[in-house]
Design an enzyme around this catalytic site. Structure first.
Site, PDB file in Angstrom:
ATOM      1  N   TYR A  39      32.129  50.643  29.497  1.00  0.00           N
ATOM      2  CA  TYR A  39      31.949  50.370  28.069  1.00  0.00           C
ATOM      3  C   TYR A  39      32.395  51.596  27.296  1.00  0.00           C
ATOM      4  O   TYR A  39      33.420  52.195  27.635  1.00  0.00           O
ATOM      5  CB  TYR A  39      30.496  49.956  27.798  1.00  0.00           C
ATOM      6  N   LYS A  94      32.121  21.364  37.538  1.00  0.00           N
ATOM      7  CA  LYS A  94      33.556  21.619  37.648  1.00  0.00           C
ATOM      8  C   LYS A  94      33.813  23.105  37.843  1.00  0.00           C
ATOM      9  O   LYS A  94      34.647  23.525  38.662  1.00  0.00           O
ATOM     10  CB  LYS A  94      34.248  21.131  36.372  1.00  0.00           C
TER      11      LYS A  94
END
Length: 391
Positions: A39, A94
């Site tokens: 970060y 899915k």
């Protein structure tokens, strides 16, 4: 208790508690140095590099291995227009199939709109976060326009699985059924029952794979599609493309002397119509959970039977196609998915079991670990041949 009423003792509901997927980090975050790299301040350097060269997003983010699974909830399984929230368990499913079978990360995106313009605009706005778009459970005919417009607007693969996934596996299964019966695709008379998303795609895919369009007849709920009818849109295209003999009538007429039935309609087909097929026929009755003709009934009249169900042999299952198709497209950095890439996927699926064909095994098992890698390699090679690959 209704099957749709949550029951804490029901293993289906137990499995779905909390959803079927989560986000996991791929980098360590155990020290201040880790944080400074992953970060701030380190990440700013990566952002600046991508701003200067947008192509670097494939290297330095998840884009190269991530797709969005997008639905509006308008045509979910056999449940119909149940909306985006009720569609989410299917989209999660899915996504986990993508990960399990091809190592592709997928994010469910269930849109609270069924307006074509809004769907297209929303997906275009989301596209920078993904390497591909898998459209799912969007009803016809809107699905055709959504896919076409997104395919034209985006430089990443767009694939409506209900159309093309089904079509790819049907072509693979028909290749092997024909080989088993010592038949050539170009000689087969084919009847397609259903002219929705799957029916249109199956018809076009079979023709792309070698079936003679003059020997194809497509039926919708009103009967045989042909130039004798006033039609628009995709059905008008089918009328121009197929039914060279000008047949008219219902599915019984369409099946008269046909070698192949592909059912993607959900409507029931009488046994007498199947009995009118040519000897040594092939029936793919793919409606779920109730096939257009019961497989045991079909087997009285034809040589090879396939369904969409897992409790009968020869399951025509989209999971044989879409994980490998996207894996190959992503590996090649494909800007779109071409017809040649789809045909290559079908050939790869067929090839996995080509040396061990029987009437009860014309396609691989959905759990066969050989399928996705074979499809991915074939799709990536086809993308490079077609000039749509960036790597």
């Amino acid at each position: 208790m209704s099957s749709s009423t949550p029951d804490p003792a029901d293993p289906v509901f137990r499995l779905h508690v909390g959803g079927k997927m989560a986000v996991a980090s791929t980098v360590p975050l155990t020290s201040r140095e880790d944080l400074s790299l992953a970060y701030t301040p380190g990440v700013a350097r990566v952002c600046e590099a991508i701003a200067a060269d947008p192509g670097l997003v494939d290297t330095y983010t998840w884009v190269s291995h991530t797709v969005a699974v997008v639905t509006d909830g308008s045509a979910v399984l056999g449940l119909g227009n149940i909306g985006p929230r009720a569609a989410l368990p299917v989209m999660e499913g899915k996504a986990v199939l993508f990960k399990q079978f091809a190592g592709v990360d997928a994010v469910p995106v269930c849109l609270d709109t069924q307006d074509v313009d809004e769907i297209v605009a929303t997906v275009k706005a989301l596209a920078p976060s993904f390497g591909g778009i898998n459209l799912e459970d969007i009803s016809a005919p809107r699905c055709f326009e959504v896919e076409r417009r997104l395919d034209e607007a985006l430089d990443i693969p767009v694939f409506h699985d209900d159309q093309h996934g089904t079509a790819i596996v049907v072509l693979a299964a028909l290749r092997n059924a024909a080989a088993l019966l010592n038949r050539k695709l170009g000689d087969l008379r084919v009847a397609v029952s259903g002219a929705g998303a799957a029916g249109v795609a199956v018809t076009k895919m079979l023709i792309a794979g070698g079936v003679d369009p003059d020997r194809v007849v497509v039926c919708d709920s009103r009967g045989i599609i042909g130039r004798h009818r006033e039609l628009t849109g995709t059905k008008a295209e089918l009328a121009e493309l197929t039914n060279a003999e000008g047949r008219q009538g219902d599915i019984t007429e369409a099946l008269r002397d046909a070698d192949v039935l592909v059912g993607v309609s959900g409507g029931q087909i009488p046994e007498a119509a199947v009995a009118g097929m040519a000897p040594g026929g092939i029936v793919f009755a793919l409606a779920n959970p109730t096939p257009e003709v019961h497989p045991e009934v079909a087997a009285r009249h034809v040589a090879v039977v396939a369904t969409g169900r897992s409790d009968y042999p020869n399951q025509i299952n989209n999971v044989l196609a879409f994980p490998g198709v996207f894996r190959g497209a992503l590996d090649a950095g494909a800007t779109r998915i071409t017809d040649s890439m789809k045909v290559a996927a079908a050939d790869a699926i067929a090839g996995v079991v080509a040396e061990s064909l029987t009437a009860d095994a014309i396609v691989p098992s959905p759990l066969d670990p050989r399928v996705a890698p074979a499809v991915a390699e074939a799709v990536a090679e086809a993308a490079r041949r077609d000039g749509v690959a960036r790597r």
